[in-house]
Design an enzyme around this catalytic site. Sequence first.
Site, PDB file in Angstrom:
ATOM      1  N   SER B  49      28.917  39.952  36.820  1.00 36.07           N
ATOM      2  CA  SER B  49      29.861  39.074  36.131  1.00 36.07           C
ATOM      3  C   SER B  49      29.889  37.673  36.705  1.00 36.07           C
ATOM      4  CB  SER B  49      31.264  39.672  36.172  1.00 36.07           C
ATOM      5  OG  SER B  49      31.661  39.843  37.516  1.00 36.07           O
ATOM      6  N   HIS B  90      35.574  37.171  41.377  1.00 41.11           N
ATOM      7  CA  HIS B  90      35.616  36.208  40.287  1.00 41.11           C
ATOM      8  C   HIS B  90      36.137  34.879  40.787  1.00 41.11           C
ATOM      9  CE1 HIS B  90      35.665  39.250  36.713  1.00 41.11           C
ATOM     10  NE2 HIS B  90      34.480  39.099  37.243  1.00 41.11           N
ATOM     11  N   ASP B 115      40.289  37.156  33.045  1.00 37.98           N
ATOM     12  CA  ASP B 115      40.497  38.518  33.529  1.00 37.98           C
ATOM     13  C   ASP B 115      41.803  39.153  33.090  1.00 37.98           C
ATOM     14  OD1 ASP B 115      38.933  38.122  36.819  1.00 37.98           O
ATOM     15  OD2 ASP B 115      38.133  38.255  34.773  1.00 37.98           O
TER      16      ASP B 115
END
EC number: 3.4.21.89
Lengths: 227, 172
Positions: B49, B90, B115
């Site tokens: 990701s 992230h 998210d």
Amino acid sequence: MYTSVVRLQNVFGFFTTVAFVVAAFIAASDFLTERAPIVRTLKTTSVQVVRGRPHYYSSKKEEYAVINFSLDADLSSLFTWNTKQVFVYVTAEWPAADHAKTNATNEAVIWDTIITSPSADHLANIGPVAMKKLRKSAGGKSIDPNRGKLSLKNQRHKYKITHPSGKLAMTDNVTLRLHYNVQPWVGLLTWDQDVDYGYWKALKNGVSKRFKLPAIKEKKPASAGAR
Amino acid sequence: MLSGLANPRQAAVQLMNFGLILSTAFMMWKGISVITDSPSPIVVVLSGSMEPAFQRGDLLFLWNRNVLAETSVGEIVVYNVKGKDIPIVHRIVRKFGKGPEAKLLTKGDNNVSDDTELYASGQDYLVRKDIIGSVFAYIPFVGYVTILLSEHPWLKTVMLGLMGLVVVLQRE
């Protein structure tokens, strides 16, 4: 003491030590290269506040801001042999309601992009045609001086920004700010800085003029010629 | 092979050396944990990701202390979703407020949306204590061994078998 197993172990141990030292030298070489990022213009071209559902998963209506901007910057000096990619992002920043007491601010990213170094082009997640174009643009060079030159006119936002309170209209003292994050092949990740550190110059001129978020855009009545 | 066991003192010394090596490694890990104030100061990237920045198998070094400045927008952080034990790496894209109560929103560079859907139901933002560290350094590819071991558990048995074989052969 001289079995093949011991020899194998010694070779492996030596390999890891050497690899580690080489990696440390590569990472340290970053600090000896000059960085001089320049921003020529950063300004908004259109600002709107809309009341609606900003994301597909939003369950309630809230006010969100839509900010388009123009940017002219030269970040090509950030690309060295150790650069894997540069993550460039533009944020909208404004002081919080209790700013006078707590100095708190709100900050949200409105647009970002990933600029890969030619050595990392094969990792970029783009389709085959775009990949071919990207590889060709570097012309086989390991550092491409054209990477990092951003010339965006009336760039559309990528993200509609909201506030946890649900209200954004008539917010004052909003500024756009350009940031970058240099991702190396090995070593420390670095961000844009405010002060000059050794060979690395600070990013000057990276903040736009203050602007104000307008009132909620009035929807035209449902008749001919409306959106 | 049996000559080693016939001398119990030598066997005991070998066992003690083994124990010392294990406990030194453990102490070093915990020491780094304390210095960085992070429960897991070195993590391996498991998902794609954050591509093209991080690939699966990359090793990330985390720092969890805010010495010079607060955790801010643009930093790459590792956090655990409340109630689940999955660490996610992230980038922070939004920050509202200041201090430990500031609301943070994260998003993977390679993901289209942020998210919000990954957080626990009813949770729209993260706060500082959800974050177990911010990435400050990285080494590519070194952690791929751990991914291989967790995805192919038979490799663990093979590796242990090989190590056992090496120990036995060394005695001769």
